[in-house]
Design an enzyme around this catalytic site. Structure first.
Site, short mmCIF file in Angstrom:
data_model
loop_
_atom_site.label_atom_id
_atom_site.label_comp_id
_atom_site.label_asym_id
_atom_site.label_seq_id
_atom_site.Cartn_x
_atom_site.Cartn_y
_atom_site.Cartn_z
N HIS A 41 1.07 -1.39 0.12
CA HIS A 41 -0.07 -0.15 -0.16
C HIS A 41 0.82 1.50 -0.48
O HIS A 41 0.25 2.42 -0.67
CB HIS A 41 -1.45 -0.20 0.66
N ASP A 89 -0.73 -7.85 1.41
CA ASP A 89 -0.07 -6.12 1.37
C ASP A 89 1.73 -6.08 1.80
O ASP A 89 2.26 -5.66 2.79
CB ASP A 89 -0.37 -5.23 3.09
N SER A 183 4.77 1.99 8.40
CA SER A 183 4.12 1.03 6.77
C SER A 183 5.28 0.33 6.52
O SER A 183 6.78 0.94 6.09
CB SER A 183 2.94 0.99 6.22
C1 LIG Z 1 0.23 5.96 1.16
C2 LIG Z 1 0.59 5.38 2.50
C3 LIG Z 1 1.60 5.90 3.12
C4 LIG Z 1 -0.75 6.47 3.28
C5 LIG Z 1 -0.70 5.73 4.71
O1 LIG Z 1 -0.58 4.96 4.44
N1 LIG Z 1 -1.72 6.59 5.32
C6 LIG Z 1 -2.09 6.08 6.60
C7 LIG Z 1 -2.33 7.17 7.25
C8 LIG Z 1 -3.34 7.58 9.21
C9 LIG Z 1 -2.05 5.77 9.72
C10 LIG Z 1 -1.59 4.90 9.25
C11 LIG Z 1 -1.12 4.56 9.49
C12 LIG Z 1 0.04 3.36 8.90
C13 LIG Z 1 0.93 2.44 9.35
C14 LIG Z 1 0.06 1.63 10.92
C15 LIG Z 1 -1.45 2.50 11.39
C16 LIG Z 1 -1.55 1.88 12.55
N2 LIG Z 1 -1.25 1.68 13.45
C17 LIG Z 1 -1.80 3.60 10.54
C18 LIG Z 1 -1.20 5.22 7.37
#
Ligand SMILES: CC(C)CC(=O)Nc1cccc(-c2cccc(CN)c2)c1
Length: 232
Positions: A41, A89, A183
Protein backbone atom coordinates in the site's frame (compact mmCIF):
# COMPACT_ATOMS: atom_id res chain seq x y z
CA UNK A 1 5.71 5.53 15.99
CA UNK A 2 3.43 6.99 18.69
CA UNK A 3 4.79 7.31 22.24
CA UNK A 4 7.92 5.24 21.59
CA UNK A 5 11.51 6.44 21.98
CA UNK A 6 14.43 7.37 19.75
CA UNK A 7 16.16 4.12 18.73
CA UNK A 8 19.79 3.51 19.66
CA UNK A 9 21.61 4.74 16.54
CA UNK A 10 22.37 2.02 14.00
CA UNK A 11 21.25 -0.83 16.29
CA UNK A 12 18.58 -1.73 13.73
CA UNK A 13 20.90 -1.88 10.70
CA UNK A 14 18.24 -3.67 8.63
CA UNK A 15 15.89 -0.65 8.63
CA UNK A 16 15.18 1.06 5.29
CA UNK A 17 13.48 4.35 4.51
CA UNK A 18 11.51 4.26 1.23
CA UNK A 19 11.68 7.74 -0.24
CA UNK A 20 10.27 9.79 -3.11
CA UNK A 21 12.05 13.06 -4.02
CA UNK A 22 13.95 12.93 -0.73
CA UNK A 23 10.82 12.47 1.40
CA UNK A 24 10.33 9.46 3.69
CA UNK A 25 7.14 7.63 2.65
CA UNK A 26 7.36 4.18 4.26
CA UNK A 27 9.60 1.82 6.16
CA UNK A 28 11.10 -1.43 4.93
CA UNK A 29 13.91 -3.79 5.80
CA UNK A 30 16.81 -5.60 4.17
CA UNK A 31 16.05 -9.32 3.70
CA UNK A 32 18.96 -10.02 1.31
CA UNK A 33 21.90 -7.99 -0.11
CA UNK A 34 19.86 -6.74 -3.06
CA UNK A 35 16.32 -6.99 -1.63
CA UNK A 36 14.11 -4.92 0.69
CA UNK A 37 10.68 -6.03 1.97
CA UNK A 38 7.96 -3.43 2.59
CA UNK A 39 4.17 -2.96 2.22
CA UNK A 40 2.34 -2.83 -1.14
CA UNK A 41 0.00 0.00 0.00
CA UNK A 42 3.04 2.28 0.18
CA UNK A 43 2.87 2.53 -3.62
CA UNK A 44 -0.71 3.94 -3.47
CA UNK A 45 0.38 7.56 -3.82
CA UNK A 46 3.57 7.12 -5.85
CA UNK A 47 1.89 7.50 -9.26
CA UNK A 48 4.04 4.71 -10.72
CA UNK A 49 7.37 6.26 -9.69
CA UNK A 50 10.06 3.98 -8.20
CA UNK A 51 11.19 4.53 -4.62
CA UNK A 52 14.71 5.31 -3.58
CA UNK A 53 15.91 3.27 -0.57
CA UNK A 54 17.96 4.81 2.23
CA UNK A 55 20.07 2.28 4.15
CA UNK A 56 22.46 2.70 7.09
CA UNK A 57 20.56 5.70 8.47
CA UNK A 58 19.53 6.85 11.92
CA UNK A 59 18.90 10.52 11.06
CA UNK A 60 17.09 11.17 7.77
CA UNK A 61 18.99 14.44 7.23
CA UNK A 62 22.40 14.37 8.93
CA UNK A 63 25.52 12.88 7.27
CA UNK A 64 26.33 9.47 8.77
CA UNK A 65 29.26 7.11 8.02
CA UNK A 66 27.40 4.28 6.25
CA UNK A 67 24.25 6.09 5.10
CA UNK A 68 23.58 5.53 1.41
CA UNK A 69 20.63 6.06 -0.95
CA UNK A 70 20.08 3.16 -3.36
CA UNK A 71 18.19 3.23 -6.63
CA UNK A 72 15.55 0.56 -7.14
CA UNK A 73 15.78 -1.70 -10.21
CA UNK A 74 12.28 -3.14 -9.86
CA UNK A 75 9.32 -3.27 -7.45
CA UNK A 76 7.19 -6.40 -7.02
CA UNK A 77 3.89 -5.86 -5.14
CA UNK A 78 2.27 -9.15 -4.14
CA UNK A 79 -0.24 -10.09 -6.88
CA UNK A 80 -3.02 -10.36 -4.28
CA UNK A 81 -2.49 -6.85 -2.86
CA UNK A 82 -5.13 -4.20 -3.57
CA UNK A 83 -6.30 -0.81 -2.32
CA UNK A 84 -9.58 -2.10 -0.88
CA UNK A 85 -8.23 -4.28 1.95
CA UNK A 86 -5.03 -5.25 3.75
CA UNK A 87 -4.69 -8.64 2.06
CA UNK A 88 -1.22 -9.71 0.78
CA UNK A 89 0.10 -6.23 1.64
CA UNK A 90 3.74 -6.94 0.73
CA UNK A 91 6.17 -5.22 -1.63
CA UNK A 92 9.58 -6.56 -2.68
CA UNK A 93 12.10 -4.01 -3.94
CA UNK A 94 15.14 -5.10 -5.94
CA UNK A 95 18.00 -2.63 -5.45
CA UNK A 96 19.95 -1.45 -8.49
CA UNK A 97 23.02 -3.17 -6.97
CA UNK A 98 23.89 -5.28 -3.90
CA UNK A 99 23.93 -3.19 -0.73
CA UNK A 100 27.33 -2.76 0.84
CA UNK A 101 26.95 -4.63 4.18
CA UNK A 102 28.68 -3.19 7.25
CA UNK A 103 28.04 -2.39 10.95
CA UNK A 104 25.15 -0.08 9.98
CA UNK A 105 23.72 -2.13 7.07
CA UNK A 106 22.74 -5.72 7.78
CA UNK A 107 20.18 -8.28 6.66
CA UNK A 108 17.37 -9.26 9.11
CA UNK A 109 16.24 -12.91 8.99
CA UNK A 110 12.50 -13.46 8.65
CA UNK A 111 10.36 -16.24 10.13
CA UNK A 112 9.86 -19.20 7.79
CA UNK A 113 7.87 -21.45 10.16
CA UNK A 114 4.17 -20.76 9.70
CA UNK A 115 3.12 -20.75 13.36
CA UNK A 116 1.43 -17.90 15.28
CA UNK A 117 3.56 -15.85 17.68
CA UNK A 118 2.03 -16.47 21.14
CA UNK A 119 -0.24 -13.76 22.55
CA UNK A 120 1.50 -11.48 25.09
CA UNK A 121 4.89 -11.99 23.37
CA UNK A 122 6.58 -8.58 23.47
CA UNK A 123 7.93 -7.60 20.07
CA UNK A 124 9.45 -4.36 18.80
CA UNK A 125 8.70 -2.16 15.81
CA UNK A 126 10.63 0.84 14.53
CA UNK A 127 10.12 3.56 11.95
CA UNK A 128 10.33 7.17 10.85
CA UNK A 129 6.52 7.43 10.89
CA UNK A 130 4.58 10.18 12.66
CA UNK A 131 5.24 10.47 16.40
CA UNK A 132 2.13 12.39 17.55
CA UNK A 133 -1.47 13.13 16.54
CA UNK A 134 -0.45 16.40 14.87
CA UNK A 135 1.47 14.27 12.36
CA UNK A 136 4.95 15.40 13.43
CA UNK A 137 7.52 13.48 11.40
CA UNK A 138 10.78 12.61 13.22
CA UNK A 139 14.27 13.07 11.83
CA UNK A 140 15.59 10.09 13.82
CA UNK A 141 14.43 6.48 13.89
CA UNK A 142 11.92 5.73 16.68
CA UNK A 143 11.01 2.37 18.18
CA UNK A 144 8.41 0.92 20.53
CA UNK A 145 7.79 -2.44 22.22
CA UNK A 146 4.31 -3.90 21.82
CA UNK A 147 2.64 -7.12 23.05
CA UNK A 148 1.08 -9.47 20.50
CA UNK A 149 -2.69 -9.96 20.93
CA UNK A 150 -4.50 -13.09 19.79
CA UNK A 151 -6.29 -13.19 16.47
CA UNK A 152 -9.56 -13.90 18.30
CA UNK A 153 -9.25 -10.74 20.41
CA UNK A 154 -8.15 -8.71 17.38
CA UNK A 155 -11.13 -10.02 15.39
CA UNK A 156 -13.63 -9.08 18.07
CA UNK A 157 -16.71 -7.21 16.79
CA UNK A 158 -15.54 -4.02 18.59
CA UNK A 159 -12.00 -4.32 17.18
CA UNK A 160 -11.28 -5.45 13.59
CA UNK A 161 -14.54 -7.45 13.41
CA UNK A 162 -13.38 -10.64 11.68
CA UNK A 163 -11.13 -9.03 9.02
CA UNK A 164 -7.85 -10.43 10.47
CA UNK A 165 -6.92 -13.50 8.41
CA UNK A 166 -4.43 -16.28 9.25
CA UNK A 167 -1.90 -14.27 7.23
CA UNK A 168 -2.13 -11.31 9.64
CA UNK A 169 -1.26 -10.67 13.28
CA UNK A 170 -1.97 -7.86 15.74
CA UNK A 171 -0.34 -5.95 18.57
CA UNK A 172 -1.98 -3.88 21.30
CA UNK A 173 -2.41 -0.25 20.24
CA UNK A 174 -3.33 1.36 23.58
CA UNK A 175 -1.38 4.64 23.46
CA UNK A 176 1.87 3.22 22.01
CA UNK A 177 1.41 2.28 18.35
CA UNK A 178 2.57 2.33 14.74
CA UNK A 179 1.34 5.21 12.58
CA UNK A 180 1.51 6.87 9.14
CA UNK A 181 4.93 6.29 7.61
CA UNK A 182 5.72 3.19 9.69
CA UNK A 183 4.07 0.90 7.12
CA UNK A 184 6.48 -1.62 5.62
CA UNK A 185 8.68 -1.86 8.69
CA UNK A 186 9.30 -5.19 10.46
CA UNK A 187 7.69 -6.44 13.68
CA UNK A 188 10.70 -8.10 15.32
CA UNK A 189 10.14 -10.81 17.95
CA UNK A 190 13.21 -12.50 19.42
CA UNK A 191 15.46 -11.02 16.73
CA UNK A 192 13.41 -12.40 13.85
CA UNK A 193 11.03 -10.47 11.56
CA UNK A 194 7.57 -11.99 12.10
CA UNK A 195 5.43 -9.32 10.44
CA UNK A 196 5.33 -6.25 8.18
CA UNK A 197 3.46 -3.12 9.36
CA UNK A 198 0.24 -2.51 7.38
CA UNK A 199 -1.92 0.61 7.73
CA UNK A 200 -5.12 -1.32 8.52
CA UNK A 201 -7.75 1.12 9.80
CA UNK A 202 -5.25 4.03 9.39
CA UNK A 203 -5.97 4.95 13.01
CA UNK A 204 -3.13 5.25 15.54
CA UNK A 205 -2.98 4.83 19.31
CA UNK A 206 -6.62 3.74 19.74
CA UNK A 207 -6.91 0.48 21.69
CA UNK A 208 -10.10 -0.35 19.76
CA UNK A 209 -8.05 -0.63 16.55
CA UNK A 210 -5.02 -2.86 17.27
CA UNK A 211 -2.03 -2.53 14.94
CA UNK A 212 -2.09 -5.03 12.07
CA UNK A 213 0.88 -6.76 10.45
CA UNK A 214 1.16 -9.04 7.45
CA UNK A 215 2.71 -12.29 8.78
CA UNK A 216 5.81 -13.14 6.73
CA UNK A 217 6.06 -16.95 7.10
CA UNK A 218 3.02 -17.68 4.85
CA UNK A 219 4.78 -15.73 2.05
CA UNK A 220 8.25 -17.29 2.30
CA UNK A 221 7.79 -19.23 -0.95
CA UNK A 222 6.57 -16.13 -2.84
CA UNK A 223 9.53 -14.11 -1.52
CA UNK A 224 12.01 -16.84 -2.52
CA UNK A 225 10.49 -17.23 -5.99
CA UNK A 226 10.56 -13.49 -6.78
CA UNK A 227 14.18 -13.18 -5.58
CA UNK A 228 15.23 -16.28 -7.55
CA UNK A 229 13.43 -15.20 -10.73
CA UNK A 230 14.74 -11.64 -10.77
CA UNK A 231 18.31 -12.51 -9.70
CA UNK A 232 18.58 -14.80 -12.70
C1 LIG B 1 0.58 5.83 0.95
C2 LIG B 1 0.49 5.52 2.42
C3 LIG B 1 1.65 6.11 3.17
C4 LIG B 1 -0.84 6.09 2.98
C5 LIG B 1 -1.01 5.65 4.44
O1 LIG B 1 -0.58 4.61 4.81
N1 LIG B 1 -1.67 6.50 5.29
C6 LIG B 1 -1.86 6.31 6.66
C7 LIG B 1 -2.59 7.29 7.31
C8 LIG B 1 -2.82 7.19 8.65
C9 LIG B 1 -2.32 6.12 9.41
C10 LIG B 1 -1.57 5.11 8.75
C11 LIG B 1 -1.04 3.96 9.52
C12 LIG B 1 0.16 3.35 9.11
C13 LIG B 1 0.66 2.26 9.82
C14 LIG B 1 -0.03 1.73 10.93
C15 LIG B 1 -1.25 2.33 11.30
C16 LIG B 1 -2.06 1.72 12.41
N2 LIG B 1 -1.50 1.80 13.70
C17 LIG B 1 -1.74 3.44 10.61
C18 LIG B 1 -1.34 5.24 7.38
Amino acid sequence: ILRGSVARPHLKPYMASLQLDGQHICGGFLIAEQWVLSAAHCTEETDGKLFQVLLGAHSLTEPEPHKRLYQVRAQFPHPGSNIHNNKDDLLLLQLEEKAELNADVRVLPFQREDRDVAADTVCEVAGWGTIDHSGTRPDKLHQVERPVISRDVCNHRTRHDGTITRNMMCTDSRRKDTCKGDSGGPLVCGGVAEGVVTAGSRVCGNYKKPAIYTRIAPYADWIDSVMASADG
